[in-house]
Design a protein around this motif. Structure first.
Motif, PDB file in Angstrom:
ATOM      1  N   GLN A 146       0.836  -1.195   0.000  1.00 48.58           N
ATOM      2  CA  GLN A 146       0.000   0.000   0.000  1.00 48.58           C
ATOM      3  C   GLN A 146       0.869   1.242   0.000  1.00 48.58           C
ATOM      4  OE1 GLN A 146      -3.587   0.350   2.551  1.00 48.58           O
ATOM      5  NE2 GLN A 146      -2.564   2.102   3.478  1.00 48.58           N
ATOM      6  N   ILE A 148      -0.319   5.085  -1.170  1.00 48.84           N
ATOM      7  CA  ILE A 148      -1.328   5.920  -1.834  1.00 48.84           C
ATOM      8  C   ILE A 148      -0.679   6.933  -2.771  1.00 48.84           C
ATOM      9  CG2 ILE A 148      -3.183   7.584  -1.415  1.00 48.84           C
ATOM     10  CD1 ILE A 148      -3.780   6.164   1.172  1.00 48.84           C
ATOM     11  N   VAL A 160      -9.135   8.381  -1.058  1.00 56.90           N
ATOM     12  CA  VAL A 160      -8.610   7.102  -0.567  1.00 56.90           C
ATOM     13  C   VAL A 160      -7.990   7.273   0.819  1.00 56.90           C
ATOM     14  CG1 VAL A 160      -6.979   5.237  -1.042  1.00 56.90           C
ATOM     15  CG2 VAL A 160      -8.260   6.266  -2.913  1.00 56.90           C
ATOM     16  N   TYR A 164      -9.114   5.389   4.293  1.00 57.57           N
ATOM     17  CA  TYR A 164      -8.174   4.673   5.170  1.00 57.57           C
ATOM     18  C   TYR A 164      -8.313   5.149   6.609  1.00 57.57           C
ATOM     19  CZ  TYR A 164      -3.746   2.973   7.073  1.00 57.57           C
ATOM     20  OH  TYR A 164      -2.784   2.364   7.845  1.00 57.57           O
ATOM     21  N   TYR A 214     -12.222  -1.760   2.106  1.00 60.55           N
ATOM     22  CA  TYR A 214     -11.159  -0.783   1.893  1.00 60.55           C
ATOM     23  C   TYR A 214     -10.255  -1.183   0.736  1.00 60.55           C
ATOM     24  CZ  TYR A 214      -6.885   1.863   2.365  1.00 60.55           C
ATOM     25  OH  TYR A 214      -5.791   2.644   2.090  1.00 60.55           O
ATOM     26  N   ARG A 215      -9.834  -2.443   0.693  1.00 61.83           N
ATOM     27  CA  ARG A 215      -8.989  -2.880  -0.410  1.00 61.83           C
ATOM     28  C   ARG A 215      -9.698  -2.786  -1.767  1.00 61.83           C
ATOM     29  NH1 ARG A 215      -3.826  -2.637  -0.457  1.00 61.83           N
ATOM     30  NH2 ARG A 215      -3.824  -4.225  -2.096  1.00 61.83           N
ATOM     31  N   TYR A 218      -9.552   0.805  -2.779  1.00 62.03           N
ATOM     32  CA  TYR A 218      -8.161   1.148  -3.089  1.00 62.03           C
ATOM     33  C   TYR A 218      -7.798   0.655  -4.492  1.00 62.03           C
ATOM     34  CZ  TYR A 218      -3.070   1.424  -2.511  1.00 62.03           C
ATOM     35  OH  TYR A 218      -1.737   1.724  -2.661  1.00 62.03           O
ATOM     36  N   ARG A 222      -7.080   2.648  -8.056  1.00 62.02           N
ATOM     37  CA  ARG A 222      -5.734   2.432  -8.580  1.00 62.02           C
ATOM     38  C   ARG A 222      -5.768   2.008 -10.038  1.00 62.02           C
ATOM     39  NH1 ARG A 222      -2.425  -2.396  -5.982  1.00 62.02           N
ATOM     40  NH2 ARG A 222      -4.065  -3.497  -7.145  1.00 62.02           N
TER      41      ARG A 222
END
Length: 340
Positions: A146, A148, A160, A164, A214-215, A218, A222
């Motif tokens: 991870q 960001i 993001v 988090y 959350y993932r 993310y 991305r």
């Protein structure tokens, strides 16, 4: 009128020395000329003073008013305090804005450079996991990578990062719920079920929320993944619904919400105050969850993600899995070789 408009005969040659002004000037005996004055004559008297034939008032040069001030090229000019200050403020604001834009561009270039360096490792190389940041002596290593500032575009970095921090706030709220349930069990022996469930919720929701919503958000920002967007919306909507239940605080469910807090306040004021703080945290968590759900949905509408792309990504991901392909091949082989 003829005497004023008559012209002399062109054949006449006028004598310039017979001009009345010259003859009058020469006939003045009191006028000092070079013919009357000899500087080498010792017996001669000094020349007579100059006497003008027609004295006139001396011209006084125009004086500059004392209020006006002549400025030099190097001296700054004063255009007025208000206007000059306004101009300076406007120029400063414009320079600060340009500096901020340049800093953002520099950060974006640095992020892209770091991303290119990370991809320069090769197709088969992978970046080393760095989350969770565990100490070196821990037998279990990090499970995820991870960063960001590297993975996420600058347009979505703030969103993001807030997600988090929201996950961290949810984890801290569950841990505080465990503490408040323990305090409730200390004053009420019938609160053992709530304490056990509070431990279960803390151990279950903390990793599941990180992996399940959350993932996905993310990875969605991305790689602009439609499948991860839909996975996030589905799981996070369930998370908001659970937050509402936590805020209500149904007795015996292991959540220190408003109902349990107000009931405990009648038995023990300190414990009830602790549980009310937990209820306030649950309320803030629910409100923030609704806001972030709308925020991510608005950003999703600005991207190229769609349900058709999500289906295509799911099919591609399933078929690219080695285990799934092996299972499909075994099933096809078994169906072909089965006796009829």
């Amino acid at each position: 009128m003829s005497k004023y408009t008559s012209f002399p005969d062109p054949m006449e040659d006028p004598n310039p020395f017979q001009d009345p002004a010259v003859t009058q000037h020469s006939s003045n005996a009191g006028y000092a000329t070079l013919d009357l004055y000899n500087p080498f004559d010792n017996n001669a008297a000094p020349p007579p003073p100059y006497e003008a034939t027609s004295p006139s008032a001396p011209s006084v040069p125009a004086q500059t008013p004392p209020s006006s001030k002549t400025t030099t090229p190097t001296e700054p000019r004063n255009y007025g305090s208000y206007n000059s200050q306004t101009a300076v403020n406007a120029t400063t604001a414009e320079l600060l804005k340009k500096q901020e834009e340049l800093e953002q561009k520099a950060k974006e270039l640095e992020r892209r450079e770091r991303e290119l360096e990370s991809h320069a490792l090769g197709a088969g190389a992978s970046r080393q996991n760095n989350w969770p940041p565990l100490p070196s002596f821990c037998p279990v290593g990090p499970c995820f990578y991870q960063d960001i500032s590297v993975d996420i575009s600058q347009r979505f970095q703030r969103t993001v990062t807030i997600m988090y921090y929201f996950w961290m706030f949810s984890t801290c709220t569950l841990l505080f719920n465990l503490v408040s349930s323990l305090a409730n069990f200390a004053v009420d022996v019938h609160g053992g079920i709530g304490l056990g469930l509070a431990i279960l919720w803390a151990l279950l929701f903390t990793p599941c929320s990180f992996v399940c919503w959350y993932r996905p958000v993310y990875k969605a920002f991305r790689t602009d993944s439609s499948f991860n967007f839909f996975a996030f919306f589905f799981v996070f909507f369930a998370q908001v619904a659970v937050d509402v239940i936590m805020t209500i605080g149904i007795p015996g469910w292991g959540f220190s919400g408003w109902i349990v807090s107000l009931a405990t306040l009648k038995t023990s004021v300190p414990v009830g105050a602790i549980m009310m703080i937990n209820a306030i945290c649950f309320t803030a968590q629910t409100a923030m969850g609704v806001v972030m759900l709308k925020k991510v949905h608005s950003l999703y509408r600005q991207t190229d993600a769609s349900f058709q792309k999500a289906q295509a990504e799911f099919a591609t991901g399933v078929m690219s899995n080695q285990a799934v392909r092996q299972a499909a091949a075994n099933a096809a082989t078994g169906a072909f070789t089965a006796p009829r």
